[in-house]
Design an enzyme around this catalytic site. Structure first.
Site, PDB file in Angstrom:
ATOM      1  N   ASP A 240      39.094   8.588  -1.974  1.00 15.54           N
ATOM      2  CA  ASP A 240      40.143   9.597  -1.817  1.00 15.54           C
ATOM      3  C   ASP A 240      41.071   9.620  -3.026  1.00 15.54           C
ATOM      4  OD1 ASP A 240      41.047   7.030  -0.904  1.00 15.54           O
ATOM      5  OD2 ASP A 240      42.826   7.983  -0.057  1.00 15.54           O
TER       6      ASP A 240
ATOM      7  N   HIS B 139      37.811   3.314  -4.016  1.00 20.74           N
ATOM      8  CA  HIS B 139      38.087   4.273  -2.940  1.00 20.74           C
ATOM      9  C   HIS B 139      37.786   5.696  -3.401  1.00 20.74           C
ATOM     10  CE1 HIS B 139      42.036   5.690  -4.572  1.00 20.74           C
ATOM     11  NE2 HIS B 139      42.214   4.430  -4.948  1.00 20.74           N
TER      12      HIS B 139
ATOM     13  N   ASP C 156      39.605  -0.510  -8.789  1.00 20.68           N
ATOM     14  CA  ASP C 156      40.791   0.338  -8.646  1.00 20.68           C
ATOM     15  C   ASP C 156      41.924  -0.243  -9.485  1.00 20.68           C
ATOM     16  OD1 ASP C 156      42.598   2.208  -7.792  1.00 20.68           O
ATOM     17  OD2 ASP C 156      42.948   1.281  -5.836  1.00 20.68           O
TER      18      ASP C 156
ATOM     19  N   GLU D  24      42.482   5.288   1.260  1.00 25.89           N
ATOM     20  CA  GLU D  24      43.217   4.210   0.607  1.00 25.89           C
ATOM     21  C   GLU D  24      44.638   4.645   0.267  1.00 25.89           C
ATOM     22  OE1 GLU D  24      44.838   1.885  -2.819  1.00 25.89           O
ATOM     23  OE2 GLU D  24      44.365   4.031  -2.702  1.00 25.89           O
ATOM     24  N   GLU D  25      44.771   5.858  -0.213  1.00 27.09           N
ATOM     25  CA  GLU D  25      46.061   6.320  -0.713  1.00 27.09           C
ATOM     26  C   GLU D  25      47.089   6.548   0.388  1.00 27.09           C
ATOM     27  OE1 GLU D  25      46.782   6.178  -3.664  1.00 27.09           O
ATOM     28  OE2 GLU D  25      45.105   6.631  -4.986  1.00 27.09           O
TER      29      GLU D  25
ATOM     30  N   ASP E 241      42.166   7.846 -10.425  1.00 23.88           N
ATOM     31  CA  ASP E 241      42.469   6.853  -9.399  1.00 23.88           C
ATOM     32  C   ASP E 241      41.930   7.384  -8.078  1.00 23.88           C
ATOM     33  OD1 ASP E 241      43.595   4.973  -7.686  1.00 23.88           O
ATOM     34  OD2 ASP E 241      45.605   5.814  -7.813  1.00 23.88           O
TER      35      ASP E 241
END
Length: 477
Positions: A77, A75, A168, A144-145, A114
């Site tokens: 973001d 991801h 991830d 995603e977050e 991350d």
């Protein structure tokens, strides 16, 4: 321009370039455009959807034309957290990188390893004409977050692969075998202000460690929102409190490190400060080993308007009562959290006070039960609740050819046994598994520390080693 990382290593180059482009959740458009430009520059087929997810396809290398395709995913973001005294705009500024003792960090902010590391790995592979691999479907998801929204918007027809490498993860020689599902419960109460004749104060809770609300929820880290609620509850019981505003936490999936509230009461500053000091002493003892820096401060402030006594009591008591932290742990897998709640964000808007709780569970029934508890408590205290960002769990697959191959390659390349890890965090693997139940999935990633906090650190030696492992793994698929 001076580089902090070694740009002769493609994965390091692409990671540093990513840190120069703002890419917090909901603000991935500029980086999505970067990915499209990258695909065009390298003559690769690509798709960009309306949320700014990007899929880039690369043909098999010579000799791999008859191998089944592989889906790689990360991801784009990042969680945007900064220290209170750091002057930084996540929507405009480039991260300020530095290296300390072999770890890459960002000054006063999260680093975005991350999951910038996974993004960098895919770009390095896509740009390498000498890499050996099957056909690649590289997926760069957004949001995603904040709830896996990007992954859940993808369409099944974008993909042919039934083999997936999720990038991830962390640990270098570790791979996940299962992950939690979850949902956010949003509780909201109308904010109607009334006049007052009391003394105005502001309380600040700060100095907490924070952390990821999945991976760190069992570490007994203090939750600033819950600690603030305890202070307010105690003050209200003794002296009566009318809230003006309350604010704590930044991301629902991060354990909040700081929280503040303004209120009025009839007690003088000395009396309020004595109560605050009493609570601070209690917190310091409780959190001696998990959050040694915890602090609570009080100061006089002006409050233009406050909630009525009843509304104030309902807000404070709901926050005091809401379940927070580890709720269940596995009886079969040592150390695995299987259900938790994180009172992640409390915000005051002009017309409402809003509480956002992030719930996780290894089973759908755990998530449902946690959500019902939140709904029931919200109703008791005059809040309206809604559910957002429901995402599925990823269940364990006993027969995984992908995992068996990774075991062999890990031993060969790193000289280490592959560690199998079941995690409490939410991974996009569950979304892809729900999209295609035949998908065989492994995860990979380098060693990192303190993700979702301004102390986030990436082990650069592990960053390199894991990329070597990934390339060798693709050669065997």
């Amino acid at each position: 321009m001076e580089h902090i990382l070694n740009h002769e290593k493609a994965h390091q180059k692409y990671f540093e370039e990513m840190t120069a482009i703002p890419h917090g959740s909901y603000h991935e458009q500029a980086y999505s455009a970067y990915l499209v430009a990258f695909a065009k520059e390298h003559g690769l087929k690509w798709i960009q959807d309306e949320l700014y997810n990007v899929i880039i396809y690369k043909d098999a290398s010579a000799g791999y034309e008859d191998h089944a395709p592989v889906l790689l995913q990360a991801h784009t973001d990042m969680v945007c957290e900064k220290n209170k005294d750091t002057d930084f705009d996540f929507e405009k500024d480039a991260l300020k990188l530095y290296i300390e003792d072999g770890f890459l960090k960002a000054r006063g902010t999260t680093l975005g390893a991350d999951d910038g590391v996974g993004v960098a790995y895919m770009l390095a592979l896509l740009s390498d004409p000498d890499a050996k691999h099957p056909p690649l479907e590289c997926v760069f998801t957004v949001q995603e977050e904040v709830g896996l929204f990007g992954a859940m918007a993808l369409k099944k027809e974008y993909f042919q692969a039934k083999r997936m490498i999720n990038l991830d993860d962390g640990g270098e020689n570790a791979t996940c075998t299962t992950s939690a599902g979850g949902v956010n419960v949003i509780m909201q109460k109308e904010r109607i202000l009334v006049p007052h004749d009391g003394n105005g104060y502001q309380i600040d809770v700060f100095g907490l460690h924070g952390g990821h609300s999945g991976g760190e929820i069992d570490k007994e880290h203090g939750n600033a929102n819950k600690l603030l609620a305890r202070v307010l509850f105690t003050l209200n019981r003794r002296y009566g409190v009318q809230l003006s505003w309350i604010q704590g936490g930044i991301k629902d999936n991060a354990i909040p490190r700081e929280a503040s509230a303004a209120f009025v009461c009839q007690a003088d500053l000395e009396t309020v400060a004595a109560c605050v000091q009493e609570m601070k002493t209690i917190f310091a003892k409780e959190l001696e080993f998990s959050d040694a820096g915890v602090d609570v401060a009080v100061k006089e402030v002006a409050c233009d308007g406050v909630l009525c006594i009843e509304d104030s009591e309902e807000v404070i008591t709901l926050l005091m009562t809401l379940p927070n932290g580890l709720r269940h742990h596995s009886m079969s897998i040592e150390g695995l959290s299987t259900a938790s709640s994180n009172i992640g964000v409390v915000t005051t808007q002009e017309e409402a006070i809003i509480i956002n709780a992030s719930l996780r569970g290894a089973m759908e029934s755990y998530v449902d039960t946690l959500a019902m508890e939140m709904d029931a408590l919200a109703e008791v205290f005059g809040f309206h609740s809604e559910h957002e960002a429901r995402y599925p769990a990823w269940s364990y697959r006993a027969d995984s050819p992908m995992r068996e191959c990774l075991k062999a390659v890990c031993q060969k390349v790193l000289g280490k046994e592959l560690q199998l890890v079941a995690v409490h965090g939410g991974l996009e693997c569950g979304v892809f598994k729900a999209m295609d139940e035949d998908m065989d999935i492994v995860t990979m990633g380098p060693k990192m520390q303190d993700i979702h906090t301004p102390q986030e650190a990436l082990d650069l030696a592990s960053f390199d080693a894991t990329f070597t492992l990934l390339k060798a793994y693709l050669e065997e698929l």
